[in-house]
Design a protein around this motif. Structure first.
Motif, PDB file in Angstrom:
ATOM      1  N   VAL A   1      19.286 113.689   4.996  1.00  0.00           N
ATOM      2  CA  VAL A   1      18.507 113.432   6.245  1.00  0.00           C
ATOM      3  C   VAL A   1      17.181 114.202   5.885  1.00  0.00           C
ATOM      4  CG1 VAL A   1      19.486 115.529   7.420  1.00  0.00           C
ATOM      5  CG2 VAL A   1      18.389 113.650   8.875  1.00  0.00           C
TER       6      VAL A   1
ATOM      7  N   LEU B   1      13.089 114.515  14.689  1.00  0.00           N
ATOM      8  CA  LEU B   1      13.688 113.619  15.408  1.00  0.00           C
ATOM      9  C   LEU B   1      13.954 113.771  16.931  1.00  0.00           C
ATOM     10  CD1 LEU B   1      16.460 111.934  13.232  1.00  0.00           C
ATOM     11  CD2 LEU B   1      14.195 111.171  13.371  1.00  0.00           C
TER      12      LEU B   1
ATOM     13  N   THR C   1      12.419 107.450  14.574  1.00  0.00           N
ATOM     14  CA  THR C   1      11.374 107.677  13.601  1.00  0.00           C
ATOM     15  C   THR C   1      10.931 109.204  13.775  1.00  0.00           C
ATOM     16  OG1 THR C   1       9.663 106.717  14.548  1.00  0.00           O
ATOM     17  CG2 THR C   1      10.918 105.391  13.024  1.00  0.00           C
TER      18      THR C   1
ATOM     19  N   GLU D   1      18.328 108.098  11.197  1.00  0.00           N
ATOM     20  CA  GLU D   1      17.103 108.005  10.585  1.00  0.00           C
ATOM     21  C   GLU D   1      16.977 107.231   9.501  1.00  0.00           C
ATOM     22  OE1 GLU D   1      15.103 112.132   8.917  1.00  0.00           O
ATOM     23  OE2 GLU D   1      16.493 111.278   7.627  1.00  0.00           O
TER      24      GLU D   1
ATOM     25  N   THR E   1      21.750 111.214  11.355  1.00  0.00           N
ATOM     26  CA  THR E   1      21.444 110.863   9.974  1.00  0.00           C
ATOM     27  C   THR E   1      21.495 109.299   9.901  1.00  0.00           C
ATOM     28  OG1 THR E   1      22.317 113.041   9.166  1.00  0.00           O
ATOM     29  CG2 THR E   1      22.086 111.232   7.482  1.00  0.00           C
TER      30      THR E   1
ATOM     31  N   ALA F   1      14.856 115.005   8.515  1.00  0.00           N
ATOM     32  CA  ALA F   1      14.283 115.530   9.683  1.00  0.00           C
ATOM     33  C   ALA F   1      14.767 117.043   9.658  1.00  0.00           C
ATOM     34  CB  ALA F   1      14.890 114.964  10.771  1.00  0.00           C
TER      35      ALA F   1
END
Length: 364
Positions: A252, A283, A277, A271, A268, A254
């Motif tokens: 991930v 996120l 997005t 994303e 996860t 983010a």
């Protein structure tokens, strides 16, 4: 008074004399007084009380009547749908009935009863706690002030109602359950999947999503359609619908999603597949999702389901230059939403998301 009579639908009952004329059967002023007790009365006033005219619907059955009072009183008097009250089972021995009643209320409520002709005073038969309950009321075990209503040798019809006193807004109540002992088998019902979901399309949406394993409701048996939806909850519902799994080896990106977070896996996945997005490298899983964001996500995820618009719908509150105009226009063109104004900055509720997703799945 004429507006009140119209909201009360008294035109359906010619024996009611709204203008004071005619032979006495039931006067408008008496109906208004009983409505006042039911909608605004104290807990002591509601306990054991049912309106004397059993042939009229109650104020809880009439949204137009509650709207009348709201227009007179303003906030916080919002019209509310009636609570469900169902007969789900029964037994009978020596003409004495034991009735299993399904109830739902959002606070402690009273269960009241009276004879079907309204000849005698109504009685209190018990209280039910907040949430979903199925309670057996056995005429063989109730005291004599109540038990006669469960004996078919004494009454052929008994009426039951749930009433819930409130400290803010209207008191709440159920529709009247009319139990005719001679035809009781036809009255036995299956409890609803979610008792707090009102409206045919929303009920269908909640049932569809539940059957597909997308939503499961809360431990108390409710769906809570008016509860605001977090971004991670929306992502989880889409992940379940699309049956997505975590790509092997995906890391991930983010910055606000950590392996120790309870929602790490779904965020996860969200994303990895572009369901969410975000922005600024985050996120925002615990932010509420707005209607504009929902439109953007749905049109990205279901791009192959929606038809491309051939017209540009003018919205009262979404200018053509708005960053989410195109996805909102796509939802409107495909009849996923019919709202104009669209209210792009409003937070999405669980009920709204269920409707949007159900309408989308219907197009697949």
């Amino acid at each position: 008074m004429s507006r009140y009579a119209a909201a009360r639908e008294l035109f359906r009952y010619p024996s009611v004399h709204a203008d004071g004329s005619g032979a006495y059967e039931w006067y408008m002023s008496e109906i208004l007084a009983e409505d006042y007790v039911q909608l605004f009365g104290s807990p002591n006033a509601l306990k054991g009380h049912m309106q004397m005219n059993v042939h009229l619907p109650t104020p809880f059955d009439l949204p137009a009547l509650q709207t009348y009072w709201k227009n007179q009183l303003g906030v916080p008097y919002e019209p509310m749908p009636p609570f469900p009250l169902l007969l789900t089972n029964y037994t009978v021995k020596n003409n004495v009935y034991a009735l299993k009643l399904y109830t739902y209320a959002d606070a402690t409520a009273y269960v009241n009863a009276q004879d079907g002709d309204g000849r005698y005073a109504s009685v209190y038969i018990g209280s039910v706690p907040k949430g979903v309950n199925e309670t057996v009321y056995d005429g063989a075990k109730l005291n004599s002030q109540v038990s006669w209503l469960f004996r078919s040798t004494m009454v052929d019809t008994a009426l039951f109602r749930v009433v819930q006193p409130t400290t803010k807004g209207f008191n709440r109540g159920s529709a009247t359950l009319r139990v005719q002992y001679g035809t009781i088998d036809s009255l036995v019902s299956t409890p609803p999947l979610f008792p707090d979901v009102v409206g045919e399309e929303l009920q269908e949406a909640a049932q569809l999503l539940n059957e597909r394993g997308i939503v499961a409701g809360y431990p108390d048996g409710t769906y809570r359609p008016n509860e605001r939806l977090l971004r991670r909850h929306a992502a989880l519902m889409l992940i379940r619908e699309l049956k997505l799994t975590l790509p092997e080896g995906y890391v991930v990106k983010a910055k606000d999603v950590k392996p120790t977070d309870p929602w790490y896996k779904e965020m996860t996945i969200a994303e990895a597949y572009g369901l969410l997005t975000g922005y600024n490298g985050k996120l925002y899983p615990n932010d509420y999702i707005t209607r504009a964001q929902m439109a953007t996500i749905l049109t990205r995820v279901y791009a192959d389901v929606y038809e491309q618009p051939t017209t540009n719908q003018p919205f009262v509150d979404v200018p053509f230059s708005h960053w989410a105009y195109e996805p909102i226009n796509t939802l409107f063109y495909n009849r996923i939403t019919i709202n104009n104004p669209y209210r792009p900055d409003d937070v999405v509720t669980r009920g709204q998301f269920a409707l949007f997703l159900k309408r989308t799945l219907d197009k697949k």
